[in-house]
Design a protein around this motif. Structure first.
Motif, PDB file in Angstrom:
ATOM      1  N   ARG A 181      53.999  94.290  66.480  1.00 43.66           N
ATOM      2  CA  ARG A 181      53.609  95.327  67.449  1.00 43.66           C
ATOM      3  C   ARG A 181      54.392  95.184  68.742  1.00 43.66           C
ATOM      4  N   ARG A 182      54.598  93.917  69.148  1.00 41.69           N
ATOM      5  CA  ARG A 182      55.368  93.682  70.376  1.00 41.69           C
ATOM      6  C   ARG A 182      56.820  94.106  70.204  1.00 41.69           C
ATOM      7  N   ALA A 189      51.828 100.070  60.907  1.00 39.92           N
ATOM      8  CA  ALA A 189      52.996  99.497  60.237  1.00 39.92           C
ATOM      9  C   ALA A 189      53.060  97.989  60.449  1.00 39.92           C
ATOM     10  N   ALA A 190      52.663  97.528  61.634  1.00 47.34           N
ATOM     11  CA  ALA A 190      52.670  96.090  61.909  1.00 47.34           C
ATOM     12  C   ALA A 190      51.672  95.354  61.033  1.00 47.34           C
ATOM     13  N   ASP A 191      50.506  95.942  60.827  1.00 45.03           N
ATOM     14  CA  ASP A 191      49.495  95.316  59.972  1.00 45.03           C
ATOM     15  C   ASP A 191      49.975  95.243  58.521  1.00 45.03           C
ATOM     16  N   ILE A 192      50.630  96.313  58.058  1.00 44.30           N
ATOM     17  CA  ILE A 192      51.158  96.305  56.697  1.00 44.30           C
ATOM     18  C   ILE A 192      52.250  95.253  56.554  1.00 44.30           C
ATOM     19  N   GLY A 193      53.135  95.181  57.556  1.00 43.23           N
ATOM     20  CA  GLY A 193      54.192  94.176  57.528  1.00 43.23           C
ATOM     21  C   GLY A 193      53.640  92.765  57.473  1.00 43.23           C
ATOM     22  N   ALA A 194      52.554  92.527  58.205  1.00 40.11           N
ATOM     23  CA  ALA A 194      51.930  91.198  58.193  1.00 40.11           C
ATOM     24  C   ALA A 194      51.370  90.868  56.808  1.00 40.11           C
ATOM     25  N   ARG A 195      50.890  91.880  56.093  1.00 35.66           N
ATOM     26  CA  ARG A 195      50.341  91.658  54.749  1.00 35.66           C
ATOM     27  C   ARG A 195      51.432  91.267  53.750  1.00 35.66           C
ATOM     28  N   LEU A 196      52.682  91.582  54.072  1.00 34.39           N
ATOM     29  CA  LEU A 196      53.784  91.267  53.160  1.00 34.39           C
ATOM     30  C   LEU A 196      54.397  89.895  53.426  1.00 34.39           C
ATOM     31  N   VAL A 197      53.856  89.170  54.394  1.00 32.65           N
ATOM     32  CA  VAL A 197      54.365  87.827  54.677  1.00 32.65           C
ATOM     33  C   VAL A 197      54.317  86.930  53.444  1.00 32.65           C
ATOM     34  N   PRO A 198      53.216  86.932  52.648  1.00 32.43           N
ATOM     35  CA  PRO A 198      53.216  86.093  51.440  1.00 32.43           C
ATOM     36  C   PRO A 198      54.382  86.392  50.507  1.00 32.43           C
ATOM     37  N   ASN A 308      46.165  98.958  50.595  1.00 29.37           N
ATOM     38  CA  ASN A 308      46.441 100.256  49.979  1.00 29.37           C
ATOM     39  C   ASN A 308      46.059 101.392  50.925  1.00 29.37           C
ATOM     40  N   TYR A 309      44.883 101.267  51.519  1.00 34.50           N
ATOM     41  CA  TYR A 309      44.408 102.288  52.465  1.00 34.50           C
ATOM     42  C   TYR A 309      45.273 102.329  53.721  1.00 34.50           C
ATOM     43  N   ALA A 310      45.562 101.135  54.273  1.00 34.40           N
ATOM     44  CA  ALA A 310      46.353 101.082  55.504  1.00 34.40           C
ATOM     45  C   ALA A 310      47.782 101.557  55.296  1.00 34.40           C
TER      46      ALA A 310
END
Length: 551
Positions: A181-182, A189-198, A308-310
């Motif tokens: 976000r920063r 989009a930032a939240d989705i990107g964080a979910r792809l860290v794994p 999926n929702y986000a």
């Protein structure tokens, strides 16, 4: 079924495509990791992520539910199959698919019989306790994979790679979204990107393993992954059907409970209405599909469905796209998956299940209702000490036991009149006046076999505390039903009070209750009157009564 397709609009397509891509990327490491939890080869987790979500998309009622492997169900699968076959063997894989088939059949039959109400048999605190216990069991079970051996022995490269993966995943979970976000990305989009860290951590660990040839140094990897789609699986073991029946019932129950919980959470956000019986059918068909493609039991996941929702999912088309992309991933060259290190997968599992530990629920329950908090702790302890299957049964018993315990001890208040009004309130909470020879009691529960004795005992206590009572008025504002046992209890109470010269009166009785009472002899034998309101009862009983009537 397919109502969403009949009303599909082109404007929804972009969101469904983006969500399908994101969820497919997420399900590769997640599915493989949860297959390991179940004691299966990692590729089976991908098999179980292709057809099940696609079938659920056709039969389920949630627009954004994502169905596939899930940590708790994988743990229960492993616990059910471990006594029957050696994990990783051909028989074990056959039994895993057979368990999915049996669980799916149970769910499908329950859906056709419209038994969706069974989701109410697990209270929220007990469900949280089950999740906490399962998370601890899963995390502890992955420690040996993370360090490459049974403690105190360990494999140093595995410890370093697993530890680094674990640290990166924890840091990513905490800081990835704020940093993105920063950097200027929108919050979604930032939240989705964080979910792809794994996914990124697993890819980096795989690249490092290949570059340094860590497999030659003793690093355990996924190994060869068969290319191509899974074939039709019709293999079963007739000798094990009876042994799988009880686990299938328990796992089917948990599949529905977890899937329904995830779907309800998203339905509230989208202001949609779920049909619990369709959810049973959708999840049942999904598990049958998993069995037919060599998978294992699956369900809806709140974390994956949330992604999926986000990511923009509008309809089940997102799940169809995700399944299709995973199928393409298996058709494409899969050699790179062979180098995927198991310590990195173990790290993803540990971080994922730590998110299941709803300690906030324990904190809230401890402050609000110690009984719920103790039920939570007992369920968590049962899962950790006695096993997952015992934990499920214990959770159901505690949920029902807590309900029965509370219902058997209903709140009963002595009522008095607020000066200058027609309102009657609990004299322990309000300054309210009472009549010297009239005792008014409000029963705040339905009357049934489990509480009728407690109600009569409390009535006797209040009569002893008010010896001048000549009229007892039961204010039944909160009573919606009276079963046969309670009806006999009221008959006995009426007879006892009549012998002591005390009238028994009823006030504010609901229409359906009156209708049921008209079919009994209680109203004809009642040693008192029926009043429309507590105020009318007080006004009438404050005057001399010359004859019995109905007000």
């Amino acid at each position: 079924m397919l109502q969403w397709l009949k009303h599909y609009r082109r404007s929804l397509l972009a969101g469904d495509i983006s969500a399908g891509i994101v969820v497919a990327m997420m399900m590769v490491p997640q599915g493989m990791a949860y297959a390991l939890v179940a004691g299966l080869p990692p590729v089976v987790g991908i098999y179980a992520s292709i057809l099940p979500p696609m079938l659920y998309a056709l039969f389920g009622s949630s627009m954004t539910q994502s169905v596939g492997p899930m940590a708790i169900i994988s743990l229960m699968t492993g616990a059910a199959l471990a006594p029957l076959a050696q994990p990783g063997t051909g028989l074990y894989m056959v039994l895993a698919a057979q368990l999915a088939l049996a669980s799916g059949a149970v769910l499908l039959v329950c859906g056709l019989l419209r038994l969706g109400f069974v989701a109410n048999f697990f209270s929220r605190p007990v469900m949280s306790g089950f999740s906490i216990g399962a998370a601890v069991v899963i995390a502890l079970g992955q420690v040996k994979v993370l360090v490459g051996g049974e403690l105190p022995q360990f494999h140093l490269p595995s410890v370093l790679l697993g530890g680094a993966s674990l640290a990166l995943l924890l840091l990513g979970k905490q800081f990835a979204a704020p940093l993105l976000r920063r950097a200027g990305l929108p919050a979604g989009a930032a939240d989705i990107g964080a979910r792809l860290v794994p996914m990124l951590v697993v890819l980096a660990a795989t690249a490092l393993t290949a570059a340094l040839n860590l497999a030659a140094m003793g690093m355990h990897t996924v190994g060869e992954v068969p290319a191509g789609l899974p074939g039709l699986n019709l293999a079963t073991s007739s000798a094990h059907w009876r042994a799988l029946l009880q686990p299938a019932l328990l796992i089917g129950f948990m599949i529905f409970l977890l899937g329904m919980s995830a779907a309800q959470t998203l339905a509230l956000k989208r202001q949609e209405k779920l049909q619990s019986n369709l959810e049973l059918v959708g999840l049942g068909v999904a598990n049958i599909g998993s069995a037919l493609t060599g998978g294992f039991p699956v369900t809806g996941s709140l974390s994956r469905s949330g992604v999926n929702y986000a990511a923009g999912a509008n309809t089940p088309l997102a799940s169809l796209i995700a399944g299709a992309l995973l199928a393409l991933a298996l058709v494409a060259p899969t050699a790179w998956l062979a180098m995927l290190p198991l310590p990195a997968l173990a790290a993803t599992i540990i971080v994922a299940v730590l998110g299941m530990m709803e300690l906030a629920t324990l904190h809230t329950a401890w402050r609000y209702d110690r009984g719920d908090a103790l039920a939570l702790l007992a369920t968590a302890g049962g899962v950790m000490l006695l096993g997952v299957d015992v934990g499920v049964v214990l959770g159901v018993l505690l949920s029902l036991g807590t309900l029965i315990w509370r219902a058997s001890r209903p709140h009963i208040a002595v009522l008095g009149r607020i000066a200058g009004t027609e309102h009657f309130r609990n004299i322990e909470r309000y300054t309210a006046g009472t009549l010297p020879d009239v005792l008014m009691l409000r029963i705040d529960a339905n009357l049934f076999f489990g509480n009728v004795e407690a109600v009569n005992a409390r009535i006797e206590e209040e009569l002893a505390a008010h010896p001048a009572t000549r009229h007892l008025v039961l204010v039944m504002t909160a009573v919606s039903s009276i079963d046969t046992s309670a009806l006999f209890g009221l008959h006995e109470l009426n007879s006892l009070l009549s012998a002591r010269g005390i009238g028994l009166h009823l006030a504010e009785v609901k229409g359906p209750v009156i209708d049921r009472l008209k079919a009994s002899e209680l109203l004809a034998k009642l040693n008192g009157d029926i009043f429309l309101s507590a105020a009318m009862a007080a006004d009438r009983l404050a005057q001399p009564i010359t004859e019995k009537g109905t007000n």
